[in-house]
Write an enzyme that holds these catalytic residues in place. Structure first.
Site, PDB file in Angstrom:
ATOM      1  N   HIS A  73      92.991  55.923  30.375  1.00  0.00           N
ATOM      2  CA  HIS A  73      94.305  56.552  30.484  1.00  0.00           C
ATOM      3  C   HIS A  73      94.330  58.029  30.082  1.00  0.00           C
ATOM      4  O   HIS A  73      95.217  58.489  29.357  1.00  0.00           O
ATOM      5  CB  HIS A  73      95.327  55.771  29.643  1.00  0.00           C
ATOM      6  CG  HIS A  73      95.643  54.406  30.191  1.00  0.00           C
ATOM      7  ND1 HIS A  73      95.513  54.076  31.511  1.00  0.00           N
ATOM      8  CD2 HIS A  73      96.106  53.272  29.572  1.00  0.00           C
ATOM      9  CE1 HIS A  73      95.878  52.809  31.688  1.00  0.00           C
ATOM     10  NE2 HIS A  73      96.229  52.292  30.541  1.00  0.00           N
ATOM     11  N   HIS A  85     103.682  53.090  32.977  1.00  0.00           N
ATOM     12  CA  HIS A  85     103.118  51.968  32.219  1.00  0.00           C
ATOM     13  C   HIS A  85     104.177  51.120  31.502  1.00  0.00           C
ATOM     14  O   HIS A  85     103.994  50.745  30.338  1.00  0.00           O
ATOM     15  CB  HIS A  85     102.094  52.531  31.222  1.00  0.00           C
ATOM     16  CG  HIS A  85     100.984  51.608  30.862  1.00  0.00           C
ATOM     17  ND1 HIS A  85     101.187  50.415  30.197  1.00  0.00           N
ATOM     18  CD2 HIS A  85      99.655  51.697  31.054  1.00  0.00           C
ATOM     19  CE1 HIS A  85     100.019  49.831  29.993  1.00  0.00           C
ATOM     20  NE2 HIS A  85      99.073  50.592  30.514  1.00  0.00           N
ATOM     21  N   GLU A 124     101.042  48.256  37.355  1.00  0.00           N
ATOM     22  CA  GLU A 124     100.785  49.697  37.456  1.00  0.00           C
ATOM     23  C   GLU A 124     100.238  50.019  38.840  1.00  0.00           C
ATOM     24  O   GLU A 124      99.118  49.640  39.173  1.00  0.00           O
ATOM     25  CB  GLU A 124      99.774  50.120  36.390  1.00  0.00           C
ATOM     26  CG  GLU A 124     100.170  49.763  34.978  1.00  0.00           C
ATOM     27  CD  GLU A 124      98.953  49.656  34.059  1.00  0.00           C
ATOM     28  OE1 GLU A 124      98.237  50.653  33.886  1.00  0.00           O
ATOM     29  OE2 GLU A 124      98.704  48.571  33.513  1.00  0.00           O
TER      30      GLU A 124
END
Ligand code: GLA
Length: 389
Positions: free
Chosen positions: A140, A215, A352
């Protein structure tokens, strides 16, 4: 508190129209119950930067709230089958909790969502190295991804039948090890069909890689209502990308048929979560990328979740090749959420929309390369609805 009226007309924004929502310009007509955007202070970061919370309310009184820190969506308040509003995403009460312990709740994730193997990738033969923040890999965006920066926010008074705001962030050349200055704009639009539309755009001044996502952890029964294992999930995918023990795709595209990854027919999320499947052991549950069945470009149906208890449903539509379905496997009762309840594994799930994890190291996967002069542009729609009572 600042307030902007965005008008209450009767025209619907079609799916196609929504994809092009950024181009829509119409005159807003104020009325008492019109869609609105409000803003209020949400504290200061530990570095002393002021953070605001914005509320986008539609004509039905449904709303989403987000903060400028990480673009984090802190609440999505939508009706159940009896018309009762409830917040269907996990989150915290304070900015301090988001800074200290958030597992990316509601955040905008970038520059590269999900994992990059060994924190390394190459562009044109030149190798780049990222921080390793997830075992041997980068997750991420690295140590300080887009989720941990304060975004600039501009409210958009020009979209009919919807409340909207535009968030921008400039990620500098070399930030977290990525090449090129990346200029990012994300638009949150919440319309009168209870659709949250997230539009992403980015440009760069040097070749780089980009993969952006949102998210949120959903729980259609309501934040703090416990497990999501009874929610019925459908995923429009015949294949998924299996991973190694570190969550890195092996490179194969595997048929979901006959595995716990087959959600082509609506199935309770918890039905096969302890099935003993090696992939489920690696992920501690679901934490995988599905290869969405797509027909050409444009928006396609990705997934639908339905909560039999409240009658709420969520559909996800996007133009992205992949969908990460993650069942909150790392939540372990050590954090207390906004509803005053501890979060445990399986209390929320993420859907996602994305490019496949570790794409820069898999030439066969759809490319995530962005070059100067090109625009990265993608859209995701989250459509909330409820059964009739
Ligand atoms: C993604 C990853 C998971 C986990 C969460 C955040 O969904 O795939 O492994 O890291 O983000 O906790």
């Amino acid at each position: 508190m600042t307030s902007f009226n965005l008008g209450a007309g009767s025209a619907k924004i079609s799916r196609l129209g929504m994809a092009a929502f950024a181009a829509v310009a119409a005159i807003a007509v104020g009325s008492a119950d019109a869609a609105s955007v409000t803003k209020s202070p949400f504290g200061k970061t530990k570095d002393g930067i002021a953070v605001d919370q914005y509320t986008l309310t539609n004509d039905n009184g449904a709303s989403i709230k987000f903060i400028s820190y990480g673009g984090i969506i802190t609440e999505i308040n939508v009706p159940d089958r009896w018309g009762r509003m409830g917040n269907v995403v996990l989150g915290f009460k304070t900015l301090q909790d988001y800074e200290a312990k958030s597992p990316y709740f509601g955040a905008l994730v970038g520059r590269y969502a999900n994992r990059i193997a060994g924190g390394k990738f190459a562009i044109g033969g030149k190798e780049y190295t990222l921080a390793l923040n997830n075992g041997k890999n980068t997750l991420h965006g690295g140590n300080k991804g887009f989720d941990k920066n304060v975004w600039s926010v501009e409210t958009l008074p020009s979209i009919p039948e919807a409340a909207a705001a535009k968030l921008t962030y400039v990620s500098k050349d070399g930030e977290e090890g990525y090449p090129g200055t990346l200029t990012v704009a994300v638009t949150y639009t919440f319309n009168n069909d209870n659709e949250l539309i997230v539009g992403y755009e980015a440009t760069t001044n040097k070749p780089t890689i980009v993969n952006l996502t949102s998210h949120s952890y959903f729980n259609l029964g309501g934040d703090g209502s416990g497990s999501i294992y009874d929610e019925i999930l459908t995923i429009n995918a015949d294949k998924f990308t299996p991973v190694d023990a570190g969550g890195i795709p092996t490179g194969e595209l595997t048929d979901v048929a006959g595995t716990p990854f087959d959600f082509r027919q609506g199935t309770p999320i918890g039905a096969r979560i302890r099935s003993g499947d090696q992939q489920m052991v690696f992920g501690r549950g679901y934490d995988h990328n599905w290869v969405v069945n797509r027909q050409g470009g444009g928006m396609s149906f990705d997934a639908r979740a339905y909560d039999p208890g409240t009658g709420r449903s969520l559909e996800i539509w996007s133009d992205q090749p992949g969908l990460q379905f993650y069942t909150g496997n790392f939540m372990d009762s050590t954090t207390v959420g906004a509803a005053g309840k501890q979060y445990r594994q399986g209390d929320g799930y993420c859907l996602e929309t994305q490019h496949f994890p570790d794409s820069p190291n898999h030439p066969d996967f759809p490319t995530t390369l962005l070059k100067p002069g090109e625009t990265y542009k993608t859209t995701t729609i989250h459509k909330f609805a409820a059964d009739a009572s």
